[in-house]
Design an enzyme around this catalytic site. Sequence first.
Site, PDB file in Angstrom:
ATOM      1  N   SER A   1       0.838  -1.196   0.000  1.00 47.02           N
ATOM      2  CA  SER A   1       0.000   0.000   0.000  1.00 47.02           C
ATOM      3  C   SER A   1       0.880   1.256   0.000  1.00 47.02           C
ATOM      4  O   SER A   1       1.608   1.491  -0.956  1.00 47.02           O
ATOM      5  CB  SER A   1      -0.952  -0.048   1.200  1.00 47.02           C
ATOM      6  OG  SER A   1      -1.951   0.922   1.107  1.00 47.02           O
TER       7      SER A   1
ATOM      8  N   ASP B   1      -9.996  -3.608  -5.790  1.00 43.50           N
ATOM      9  CA  ASP B   1      -9.371  -2.734  -4.799  1.00 43.50           C
ATOM     10  C   ASP B   1     -10.016  -1.350  -4.844  1.00 43.50           C
ATOM     11  O   ASP B   1      -9.907  -0.637  -5.843  1.00 43.50           O
ATOM     12  CB  ASP B   1      -7.866  -2.633  -5.086  1.00 43.50           C
ATOM     13  CG  ASP B   1      -7.079  -1.993  -3.954  1.00 43.50           C
ATOM     14  OD1 ASP B   1      -7.664  -1.230  -3.171  1.00 43.50           O
ATOM     15  OD2 ASP B   1      -5.870  -2.264  -3.871  1.00 43.50           O
TER      16      ASP B   1
ATOM     17  N   HIS C   1      -8.090  -4.678  -1.467  1.00 42.96           N
ATOM     18  CA  HIS C   1      -6.816  -4.112  -1.034  1.00 42.96           C
ATOM     19  C   HIS C   1      -6.049  -5.054  -0.119  1.00 42.96           C
ATOM     20  O   HIS C   1      -4.844  -4.902   0.067  1.00 42.96           O
ATOM     21  CB  HIS C   1      -7.060  -2.769  -0.333  1.00 42.96           C
ATOM     22  CG  HIS C   1      -5.859  -1.889  -0.263  1.00 42.96           C
ATOM     23  ND1 HIS C   1      -5.235  -1.363  -1.380  1.00 42.96           N
ATOM     24  CD2 HIS C   1      -5.125  -1.451   0.808  1.00 42.96           C
ATOM     25  CE1 HIS C   1      -4.198  -0.628  -1.011  1.00 42.96           C
ATOM     26  NE2 HIS C   1      -4.101  -0.673   0.306  1.00 42.96           N
TER      27      HIS C   1
END
Length: 205
Positions: free
Chosen positions: A106, A156, A187
């Site tokens: 991320s 996502d 995600h």
Amino acid sequence: MNQAVEHAHAWHRGETDRTIILLHGTGGSEHDLIPIARALDDEANLLGVRGRSLDEGYPRFFRRHEEGVLDLEDLQLKTNELADFFLNCAERYEFDVSQTVAIGYSNGANVAAATLLLRPDSLQHAILLRAMFPLKPPNLPDLRGHRVLLNSGDYDRMVPIDSAMALSSLLQECDADLVHHTFHSGHELTRNDLDYARAWISDFA
């Protein structure tokens, strides 16, 4: 040793020349990705790094204006600080930058991608887990010899697939040795992420 902005970090000496640099997601720490790194390679050196920016009290590697909107000025500043820190650690802990692999998730994946694009002298290879398009540098780097694994989720909500595809295209434009997988996921990380990353990193042996 070069001067560099210090980052909270964890160092674990391994049994090979490879050094895995661990870059956490929002709210994480320098310890978060150690179990993943050990599952992928139980002999490498490990350097876990904590981001120096805060988002509502949660550590990040650079600021954002809102979800999905990056603060590009801060991104460039923090990326260069992080790159200098990597080089400083290479001197301090005596590892070879050409044998480094970043694992970023991320926000950590975004700053790893930015490091490849802005400071490829400080990082050789990368596993980018749920990375988005961070920025396009004014002068594209030559990433020949830099291997990159990009794992994206087509559901996502934090990283639109179009953004991941734009990053994939940019890395290819820079001649990186890129492998891009898109999974039926959001995600969060999945077993596929670990399985494909383990197979990818085993090719270094």
